[in-house]
Design a protein around this motif. Sequence first.
Motif, mmCIF file in Angstrom:
data_model
loop_
_atom_site.group_PDB
_atom_site.id
_atom_site.type_symbol
_atom_site.label_atom_id
_atom_site.label_comp_id
_atom_site.label_asym_id
_atom_site.label_seq_id
_atom_site.Cartn_x
_atom_site.Cartn_y
_atom_site.Cartn_z
ATOM 1 N N SER A 102 0.794 -1.226 0.000
ATOM 2 C CA SER A 102 0.000 0.000 0.000
ATOM 3 C C SER A 102 0.827 1.277 0.000
ATOM 4 O O SER A 102 0.323 2.334 -0.370
ATOM 5 C CB SER A 102 -0.924 0.030 1.229
ATOM 6 N N LEU A 103 2.077 1.165 0.452
ATOM 7 C CA LEU A 103 2.878 2.367 0.660
ATOM 8 C C LEU A 103 4.171 2.306 -0.144
ATOM 9 O O LEU A 103 4.732 1.234 -0.344
ATOM 10 C CB LEU A 103 3.204 2.530 2.144
ATOM 11 N N SER A 104 4.642 3.460 -0.531
ATOM 12 C CA SER A 104 5.911 3.539 -1.249
ATOM 13 C C SER A 104 7.075 3.550 -0.266
ATOM 14 O O SER A 104 7.035 4.274 0.732
ATOM 15 C CB SER A 104 5.970 4.801 -2.104
ATOM 16 N N PRO A 105 8.131 2.802 -0.540
ATOM 17 C CA PRO A 105 9.323 2.872 0.307
ATOM 18 C C PRO A 105 10.193 4.089 -0.010
ATOM 19 O O PRO A 105 11.195 4.323 0.661
ATOM 20 C CB PRO A 105 10.057 1.568 -0.036
ATOM 21 N N ASP A 106 9.787 4.848 -1.015
ATOM 22 C CA ASP A 106 10.544 6.022 -1.448
ATOM 23 C C ASP A 106 9.694 7.274 -1.248
ATOM 24 O O ASP A 106 8.702 7.485 -1.951
ATOM 25 C CB ASP A 106 10.926 5.874 -2.925
ATOM 26 N N VAL A 107 10.063 8.112 -0.277
ATOM 27 C CA VAL A 107 9.262 9.300 0.018
ATOM 28 C C VAL A 107 9.224 10.268 -1.166
ATOM 29 O O VAL A 107 8.326 11.116 -1.258
ATOM 30 C CB VAL A 107 9.800 10.037 1.268
ATOM 31 N N ASN A 108 10.171 10.143 -2.068
ATOM 32 C CA ASN A 108 10.205 11.029 -3.234
ATOM 33 C C ASN A 108 9.392 10.501 -4.414
ATOM 34 O O ASN A 108 9.282 11.177 -5.441
ATOM 35 C CB ASN A 108 11.657 11.247 -3.669
ATOM 36 N N ASP A 109 8.840 9.291 -4.254
ATOM 37 C CA ASP A 109 8.064 8.681 -5.334
ATOM 38 C C ASP A 109 6.881 7.935 -4.726
ATOM 39 O O ASP A 109 6.909 6.720 -4.559
ATOM 40 C CB ASP A 109 8.950 7.723 -6.132
ATOM 41 N N PRO A 110 5.817 8.652 -4.353
ATOM 42 C CA PRO A 110 4.689 8.050 -3.640
ATOM 43 C C PRO A 110 3.999 6.924 -4.401
ATOM 44 O O PRO A 110 3.357 6.070 -3.802
ATOM 45 C CB PRO A 110 3.727 9.230 -3.433
ATOM 46 N N GLY A 111 4.106 6.915 -5.717
ATOM 47 C CA GLY A 111 3.442 5.885 -6.506
ATOM 48 C C GLY A 111 4.238 4.606 -6.650
ATOM 49 O O GLY A 111 3.723 3.602 -7.154
ATOM 50 N N PHE A 112 5.479 4.620 -6.206
ATOM 51 C CA PHE A 112 6.349 3.443 -6.370
ATOM 52 C C PHE A 112 5.976 2.342 -5.387
ATOM 53 O O PHE A 112 5.640 2.592 -4.231
ATOM 54 C CB PHE A 112 7.808 3.843 -6.169
#
Length: 360
Positions: free
Chosen positions: A160-170
């Motif tokens: 459900s969550l992105s591990p990259d704060v700079n890429d929320p859709g990842f």
Amino acid sequence: MSQLPWLHPERVALIEAALRERILVLDGGMGTMLQGHRLDEASFRGERFEHGRDGEHAAHHDHPGCDLKGNNDLLTLTQPAIIRGVHEAYLEAGADLVETNTFNSTRISQADYHLEHLAYELNRAGAQVAREACDAMTARTPHKPRFSIGVLGPTSRTASLSPDVNDPGFRNVSFGELAANYTESASGLIDGGADLIMVETIFDTLNAKAALFALSELFRARGARLPVMISGTITDRSGRTLSGQTAEAFYYSVRHARPLSVGFNCALGAADLRPHVQTLASIAECYVSTHPNAGLPNAFGEYDETPEQMAAVIGGFARDGLLNLVGGCCGTTPAHIAAIAEAVRGVAPRALPSDNAEAA
């Protein structure tokens, strides 16, 4: 899933009879107990994965050269006597059900140690060790049968969550990948003799949905099913899971699976978990479980809540009609489980809504 026959109907009948009669006791922390053994790298490797004399990995062993210390699930293969000893200690303390040492036995989680290929074997062996311990205790106390819970942990990734704060859709994992992982692991648990399956420590409900989908498809392929327990995690005092759900929202997200029980474990101590367990107890059409930590971790990452303190809080849960199954998670020991078992002894279990309707 619910229309299929039980794989072990006689075992399910015993579980259901026990749940109607009393509050059942789960075991406590596996990791807590293993830490007490202070195992080194050689102990984790055992004979199967031992290093060669020159410090390089021996050619006939099936593992590359990274460290394995900390891979507690691997101990089922390399130190099975220790794992069985933990199960036996909890059974002696009064546990009715023990959880397999398979919390991280998915390909995704074992990839950290380059042991993805062992996922099925770890689950099958974990279920076998727990099954043997339960059978041995049941032989001693046939009036009180013991049961093994095959554990499916949350994996180390979130759908459900992105591990990259700079890429929320990842996303670093897909629903399909999670489902495939859970199918393989659950197959091992079933083949090893687990009585129930628990999808536990759920911080992301989408991960749990992948596990429940995998179980549904696996049961359908095999033509029979096991009872399924679901246990989420309220990650902090915000009262929500990591993926943002309240206790009520979490329950309504998983009730379609018609689980035997729904509950919460880990992250919080019993006192902080109480309002969320109370919410479940007020709405759940199934049994309610909880296995909290021994309080919140201190500055050293250790848990300070004593067996007496924890049992006193949980005894209040029981007397207020909130519980059907209860045990411990991080920081808990056989002493905690013995105290909890004593605290709930003789207290009536929470009645299911259907029971209340029939009584009316």
